[in-house]
Enzyme design. Structure first.
Site, PDB file in Angstrom:
ATOM      1  N   CYS A 110       0.840  -1.192   0.000  1.00  0.00           N
ATOM      2  CA  CYS A 110       0.000   0.000   0.000  1.00  0.00           C
ATOM      3  C   CYS A 110       0.876   1.243   0.000  1.00  0.00           C
ATOM      4  O   CYS A 110       2.090   1.174   0.127  1.00  0.00           O
ATOM      5  CB  CYS A 110      -0.892   0.005   1.233  1.00  0.00           C
ATOM      6  SG  CYS A 110       0.035  -0.107   2.763  1.00  0.00           S
ATOM      7  N   CYS A 138       3.194   1.657   2.920  1.00  0.00           N
ATOM      8  CA  CYS A 138       4.447   0.902   2.843  1.00  0.00           C
ATOM      9  C   CYS A 138       5.489   1.732   2.099  1.00  0.00           C
ATOM     10  O   CYS A 138       6.647   1.821   2.526  1.00  0.00           O
ATOM     11  CB  CYS A 138       4.246  -0.415   2.091  1.00  0.00           C
ATOM     12  SG  CYS A 138       2.952  -1.464   2.747  1.00  0.00           S
ATOM     13  N   ASP A 180      -3.565 -30.853 -10.787  1.00  0.00           N
ATOM     14  CA  ASP A 180      -2.895 -31.238  -9.561  1.00  0.00           C
ATOM     15  C   ASP A 180      -4.002 -31.461  -8.533  1.00  0.00           C
ATOM     16  O   ASP A 180      -5.115 -30.980  -8.707  1.00  0.00           O
ATOM     17  CB  ASP A 180      -1.951 -30.108  -9.141  1.00  0.00           C
ATOM     18  CG  ASP A 180      -1.272 -30.408  -7.827  1.00  0.00           C
ATOM     19  OD1 ASP A 180      -0.894 -31.575  -7.622  1.00  0.00           O
ATOM     20  OD2 ASP A 180      -1.115 -29.493  -7.015  1.00  0.00           O
ATOM     21  N   ASP A 235      -0.420 -25.815  -8.722  1.00  0.00           N
ATOM     22  CA  ASP A 235      -0.073 -24.698  -7.852  1.00  0.00           C
ATOM     23  C   ASP A 235       1.336 -24.760  -7.269  1.00  0.00           C
ATOM     24  O   ASP A 235       1.988 -23.751  -7.135  1.00  0.00           O
ATOM     25  CB  ASP A 235      -1.094 -24.551  -6.717  1.00  0.00           C
ATOM     26  CG  ASP A 235      -1.007 -25.690  -5.714  1.00  0.00           C
ATOM     27  OD1 ASP A 235      -0.562 -26.783  -6.120  1.00  0.00           O
ATOM     28  OD2 ASP A 235      -1.379 -25.494  -4.557  1.00  0.00           O
ATOM     29  N   ASP A 252       4.710 -28.563  -9.407  1.00  0.00           N
ATOM     30  CA  ASP A 252       3.963 -28.511 -10.660  1.00  0.00           C
ATOM     31  C   ASP A 252       4.631 -27.603 -11.681  1.00  0.00           C
ATOM     32  O   ASP A 252       4.239 -27.591 -12.846  1.00  0.00           O
ATOM     33  CB  ASP A 252       2.549 -27.972 -10.415  1.00  0.00           C
ATOM     34  CG  ASP A 252       1.761 -28.854  -9.487  1.00  0.00           C
ATOM     35  OD1 ASP A 252       1.876 -30.073  -9.635  1.00  0.00           O
ATOM     36  OD2 ASP A 252       1.047 -28.331  -8.628  1.00  0.00           O
TER      37      ASP A 252
END
Lengths: 771, 56
Positions: free
Chosen positions: A48, A51, A452, A637, A641
């Site tokens: 943001c 930050c 997966d 994911d 993979d």
């Protein structure tokens, strides 16, 4: 500021950064001017404006810092400071002390080259746009009937604007066409360049002779329209960050090595050998594979598994390269070199797969291979035809050029990028990020799909599906005990118990103790109660390959009670797999999980399933599928993979996948439902249909335009009208993709963050109980 | 028709002005960090530090 917190406590980050990373960051800092150092850092947890402000303020207050700039879009920080004041490691440590883990950016040059190329196209496009507008304005006055010297003046002004513009803005096409011709190939840029250059030369000749017809407006607007398509394309490609590069960023550059009897020293990562003793401070990433010699700590293995839950390790435990050490110091014996580590192996597989994929032909390129020679032959035929019928050379050339210009693949150049840009925008509104526009072309034709299991078809959060009948009191006890633990399995049992329990008062528990990896125990009215593994509850393992995970509960010395747990299916997983199956797409589950679990899921979903596959097995299996049924879709994911994701013709990953999984995939979806896969598939088919329609429109328009141009009926005015009409038609047709999308509730992009937040479990378990 | 001798240069000048403004904004990296700039407007202090001077 809550969004700015991270798991690495600032003190430990600072401690670890003190010296080890100093050397590391120093390697990546550059020296733009004498006495000045510059460091590019990636800070992925920057979310943001606050930050940005925090980082810039903190750095700005440091002595010797000349400039600091955080880029929220790219999530990078660039710092410049005078060499004498600080070391690179101290600068990085300053940012980490604020709670932002940073990585040195190796590939700043490669990335900025990509960005520079896109900016360059944009600049050329702006110039072409300016020129097209003004030349068209002048042309309108000529068509309106300017005569004699006025027409000559307007022509000359047009030439003055158009010629430099053609030279500047047309450069990308000329360069690409020359490159193709040198390799004895034809691409779309060859007819484009030919049309532009010939139009410019002939127009200039005409104008110098005081002629009527100049094609400056056509040449310039052609460049402008084509640059729009080219720029849209580069924008979409720029989004596709290379997965291999992300991997390289995650590998540290060195580590502290303890020689048998000597001072510890910082060794570059390629010089670490198997057998070396490596010290790992909190906040460090493991550079090589190894086994723990001493120390205990929690590891964040999300890079490898996509699982955000920290894993505890102690002496004898295995640490893979790329794992992040969270809270304790570890001494590790290296079991591999960095070259041979798990991470490096996967990086190699990913790089190889990406290279192969980048060679896949795009639809528009394939169309160009047929289209370009045809245009050239037609133009040549027109030229020869006119000469044969006794026309003079000037007339013949004008007709040939009119043919080249009206057939110029303006609509073709816009057809694919425009449709992909519209589809990408529409998908983004549904929380689906498209990284590569061409992926949609391949997705539309998909013949086989591999999934997966954990994290894709299932959410990775268990739920209770087998439980004994319990007294209300016992149930309350189970709930009270399970509620004390944050372990996902305990959370699942807790959810189950709460759902079953009638209004029974909760018993009070004292002296709760949790043993990691074992279970939780407490005292209820002087009776010990335990919840955990079979061993923990004193049960002899009744072995047998069960498809379920188990949790046992034991009250005092009574008989232990077994709960069977199963992973929660992702919402719409069955519907999505079913929809693909019904469309004639072969579906298969490729999982690294235990065979009984995977087989059970395969039966539930009605698909083939293969279990206990390593990353290279998945890749091999996928390559075999590609031989018989291409294109192949991979949905996955984890890091395991990643090679398969990169190798598949098109790949999709959920937003809560591992970093590398996300980087390797072409498409990333946020939100919980696997229905996103179906949505993308629909949109892909729609997009392909629209692209083909656009090609059809372009062909139809050519069928009318070519005979007219060949007959010498097309002057500059007709060419301009024809060209803009076809481009407008193509654009309008692309916009239809938005209309045909099924109406669905909008998925907020923020859902990704929420998703990650609840991954530990509470709401998910509830959802599972309802499902 | 003499008016076009003034109007055409005027039109080109104004168009050129727009083009120059766009190229300048591009060169001064105003499109590099669209998310960041949106937040930056809200910082109410006198700017923490200047941006790195040279352009990569």
């Amino acid at each position: 500021m809550s969004c700015c917190s991270t798991r690495v406590p600032p003190e430990t980050a600072r401690a670890s950064a003190a010296a080890a990373r100093d050397a590391e960051f120093d390697l990546s800092a550059e020296t733009p001017r004498p006495g000045v150092r510059r460091l590019h850092l990636a800070a992925p947890s920057m979310h943001c404006g606050a930050c940005v402000a925090t980082i810039e303020r903190r750095l700005g207050a440091q002595s010797g810092v000349l400039a600091a700039r955080a880029n929220l879009t790219a999530k990078t920080v660039t710092v410049e400071w005078s060499d004498s004041a600080q070391t690179a490691g101290e600068i990085a440590a300053e940012i980490e002390a604020l709670g932002f883990p940073v990585y040195a950016v190796d590939d700043a040059k490669a990335e900025s080259a990509e960005a520079a190329a896109a900016t360059d196209l944009l600049r050329r496009m702006a110039v072409a746009g300016f020129a097209a507008a003004n030349v068209m304005l002048l042309s309108v006055s000529i068509w309106a009937g300017a005569e004699g010297s006025t027409r000559d003046l307007l022509h000359w002004i047009s030439a003055l604007i158009a010629l430099p513009t053609i030279a500047y803005s047309g450069r990308p096409f000329f360069v690409s066409a020359l490159g193709a011709l040198k390799g004895w190939r034809l691409n779309m840029d060859v007819p484009i360049s030919l049309a532009i250059v010939l139009a410019a030369i002939v127009s200039l000749y005409e104008v110098s002779q005081g002629g009527h017809e100049a094609y400056f407006d056509a040449a310039v607007s052609l460049i402008f329209l084509l640059l729009i398509g080219r720029w849209l394309d580069s924008l979409m490609r720029g989004n596709a960050r290379s997965a291999a590069r992300t991997l390289a960023r995650m590998t540290p550059r060195g580590a502290w090595v303890l020689p048998p009897n000597g001072e510890r020293r910082f060794v570059p990562v390629d010089e670490i050998e198997a057998g070396d003793v490596v010290q790992l401070a909190p906040g460090d990433r493991m550079p090589v594979d190894g086994t723990v010699l001493s120390g205990t700590s929690a590891l964040d293995r999300s890079l490898l598994t996509g699982e955000s839950e920290p894993v505890a390790v102690a002496s004898g435990g295995i640490v893979e390269a790329g794992a992040l050490n969270l809270d304790g110091g570890l001494t590790v014996r290296a079991t591999s070199t960095a070259e041979a580590s798990t991470l490096a192996d996967i990086a190699k597989l990913v790089t190889a797969a990406e290279e192969r994929k980048s060679r896949l032909a795009r639809l528009a390129d394939r169309a160009a291979q047929i289209y370009a020679p045809v245009i050239h032959l037609v133009a040549l035929a027109v030229l020869l035809g006119w000469l044969a019928t006794g026309a003079d050379l000037r007339e013949a050339i004008l007709a040939a050029i009119a043919t080249l210009i009206v057939t110029c693949p303006c609509a073709l150049g816009l057809a694919a990028p425009m449709a992909q840009a519209v589809a990408s925008g529409a998908l983004f509104g549904r929380g689906i990020m498209l990284k590569d526009g061409a992926a949609l072309e391949r997705l539309a034709l998909v013949k086989a799909a591999a999934f997966d299991k954990t994290g894709v078809l299932t959410l990775g959060t268990p739920r209770v599906i087998e439980a004994p009948a319990l007294e209300d009191q016992d149930r309350a006890m189970v709930a009270a005990l399970a509620g004390q633990s944050r372990h996902p399995m305990a959370q699942a049992v807790d959810q189950w118990a709460r759902h079953q329990r009638k209004a029974t008062p909760m018993p009070t528990l004292d002296d709760t103790r949790e043993s990691p990896g074992e279970g939780i125990e407490a005292m209820a009215l002087k009776t010990p109660v335990r919840l955990g593994s079979a061993r923990f509850c004193g049960v002899e393992r009744t072995d047998g390959a069960s498809a379920l995970s188990e949790v046992w509960f034991r009250l005092g010395e009574a008989q232990a009670i077994r709960f069977g747990l199963e992973d929660t299916l992702r919402p719409e997983a069955a519907e999505t797999v079913g929809a693909l199956h019904n469309a004639g797409i072969a579906t298969i589950i490729l999982s690294g999980d235990r065979a009984p679990v995977v087989k059970a899921l395969g039966e539930t979903l009605g698909t083939d399933a293969e279990a206990e596959l390593r990353p290279e097995d998945k890749l091999a299996r996928l390559e075999r599928m590609r031989k018989t049924r291409t294109p192949v879709l991979m949905v996955g994911d984890g890091l395991n993979d990643a090679p398969a994701l990169a190798a598949a013709d098109v790949s999709i990953a959920p937003a809560n996948a591992s970093d590398v999984g996300r980087a390797a995939a072409d498409i990333v979806f946020t939100g919980r439902s696997l229905g996103a896969v179906r949505t993308v598939w629909h949109v892909a088919q729609q997009t392909r249909a629209v692209i083909l329609q656009n090609f059809g429109l372009a062909a139809l328009y050519n069928m009318i335009a070519i005979p007219a141009a060949a007959a010498g009926l097309v002057g500059p005015l007709e060419a301009a009208i024809a060209m803009s009409t076809s481009s407008l038609l193509v654009t309008a047709n692309a916009l239809r993709i938005r209309l045909v999308l099924p109406a669905e509730p909008q998925v907020a992009v923020g859902a990704a963050a929420a998703e990650r937040g609840t991954k530990g479990g509470r709401e998910t378990a509830q959802q599972g109980a309802l499902a | 028709m003499n008016i076009i001798l003034i109007l055409i240069p005027a039109a080109l000048f104004l168009g050129g002005l727009g083009l120059a403004a766009f190229l300048w904004s591009l060169k001064s990296k105003q499109y590099d960090d669209l998310d960041g700039e949106a937040a930056r407007i809200l910082f109410d202090d006198d700017g923490p530090a200047k941006r790195p001077a040279d352009r990569r």
